[in-house]
Design a protein around this motif. Sequence first.
Motif, short mmCIF file in Angstrom:
data_model
loop_
_atom_site.label_atom_id
_atom_site.label_comp_id
_atom_site.label_asym_id
_atom_site.label_seq_id
_atom_site.Cartn_x
_atom_site.Cartn_y
_atom_site.Cartn_z
N LYS A 125 0.81 -1.22 0.00
CA LYS A 125 0.00 0.00 0.00
C LYS A 125 0.84 1.27 0.00
N GLU A 126 1.85 1.32 0.87
CA GLU A 126 2.62 2.55 1.00
C GLU A 126 3.58 2.75 -0.18
N ILE A 127 4.08 1.65 -0.74
CA ILE A 127 4.94 1.76 -1.92
C ILE A 127 4.11 2.26 -3.10
N PHE A 128 2.91 1.74 -3.24
CA PHE A 128 2.01 2.18 -4.30
C PHE A 128 1.72 3.68 -4.18
N GLN A 129 1.50 4.12 -2.95
CA GLN A 129 1.20 5.53 -2.71
C GLN A 129 2.35 6.43 -3.16
N TYR A 130 3.57 6.10 -2.76
CA TYR A 130 4.72 6.95 -3.10
C TYR A 130 5.12 6.81 -4.57
N SER A 131 4.78 5.69 -5.20
CA SER A 131 5.21 5.45 -6.59
C SER A 131 4.64 6.48 -7.55
N HIS A 132 3.54 7.13 -7.18
CA HIS A 132 2.94 8.14 -8.06
C HIS A 132 3.88 9.35 -8.25
N ASP A 133 4.82 9.50 -7.34
CA ASP A 133 5.74 10.63 -7.41
C ASP A 133 7.08 10.28 -8.05
N CYS A 134 7.22 9.05 -8.52
CA CYS A 134 8.47 8.67 -9.19
C CYS A 134 8.60 9.38 -10.53
N ARG A 135 9.82 9.62 -10.94
CA ARG A 135 10.07 10.31 -12.19
C ARG A 135 9.53 9.51 -13.37
N PHE A 136 9.71 8.20 -13.33
CA PHE A 136 9.27 7.34 -14.44
C PHE A 136 8.06 6.52 -14.01
N ASN A 137 7.06 6.44 -14.90
CA ASN A 137 5.84 5.72 -14.52
C ASN A 137 6.02 4.20 -14.54
N ASN A 138 7.14 3.73 -15.10
CA ASN A 138 7.43 2.30 -15.06
C ASN A 138 8.58 1.99 -14.10
N CYS A 139 8.76 2.83 -13.11
CA CYS A 139 9.85 2.68 -12.14
C CYS A 139 9.71 1.37 -11.37
N THR A 140 10.79 0.63 -11.25
CA THR A 140 10.78 -0.62 -10.47
C THR A 140 11.21 -0.39 -9.03
#
Length: 307
Positions: free
Chosen positions: A250-265
């Motif tokens: 849940k928390e990784i998903f939440q922060y992933s929206h702010d990653c530079r790349f939308n396919n960030c691993t």
Amino acid sequence: MRALVTKNAGNIYTVLTDLGTSMQVTVKGNFRIKGIKSTSPVVIGDHVEVADGMIVSVEERKNYIVRKSINLSKQSHILAANLDQCFLIVTVNYPVTSTTFIDRFLATAEAYNIPAVLVFNKIDAYDEADNEYLEGMVNLYETIGYKCLKVSASTGKGMEQVVDMLKGKVTLLSGNSGVGKTTFINHILPELNLRTADISDAHNQGTHTTTFSEMYSLDDADGGFIIDTPGIKGFGSFDMAKEDISDYFKEIFQYSHDCRFNNCTHTHEPGCAVREAVERHDISESRYNSYLSMLKDEDEEKYRTGY
């Protein structure tokens, strides 16, 4: 005749018919569910059609939860179907439940859309250090958004809230061997008088007392059931695409929206908001490491797609 599967023991299934009668049946020869590659085509919680002492069809499942088959790496083992919630029984000692196991279970529950509750058992046995660790664990998972209960199934402390949460629900109980699932069930349904086993002093681990999964009807006007499962050692990333695994944290998903790349691993890319959150301790290192371990499953094909 419509019925509910309440127990399986090898090729023999116990079902509860809509008329309220219990009977043992087998599965019609060569019976398979389309698209399901599993060790068994019929599982606890399935609603089935029975004719002439055989299961001839299975109704569509609203959900199910799986783990890796013990003996067949290319197949999965469906623990149960049509669940309202799952309770993971964990212990911070006697034996220790690892955070990796907890996180894998929670990710699996997220993947199959089953609400999960963490039940921390054996609180009567913990010393000061154990209790400090327990509070840290509860704080971690409650902050993420998971409900946590602290109980002692052997003394009954905290079990009133558990009983209330079980009413009218189909609940799967899971956990490592030795965490007290059987004692937990005996407290709720003492008339069952299920056999328990002692923890191994040598390894601080439990021994298996449950061989097959079984569903028990609660003394509950709302029609609740609990499903006991054999002690489980681990969960893998079944049917999870590598790029989707982060969605189940849940928390990784939440922060992933702010990653530079939308396919960030979230492993090496520049501008990764998830790794930055780990460095700030906004995401716990243990949860991040659990995520990485599930990515490694995919890399090494330990847990292969198909179920």
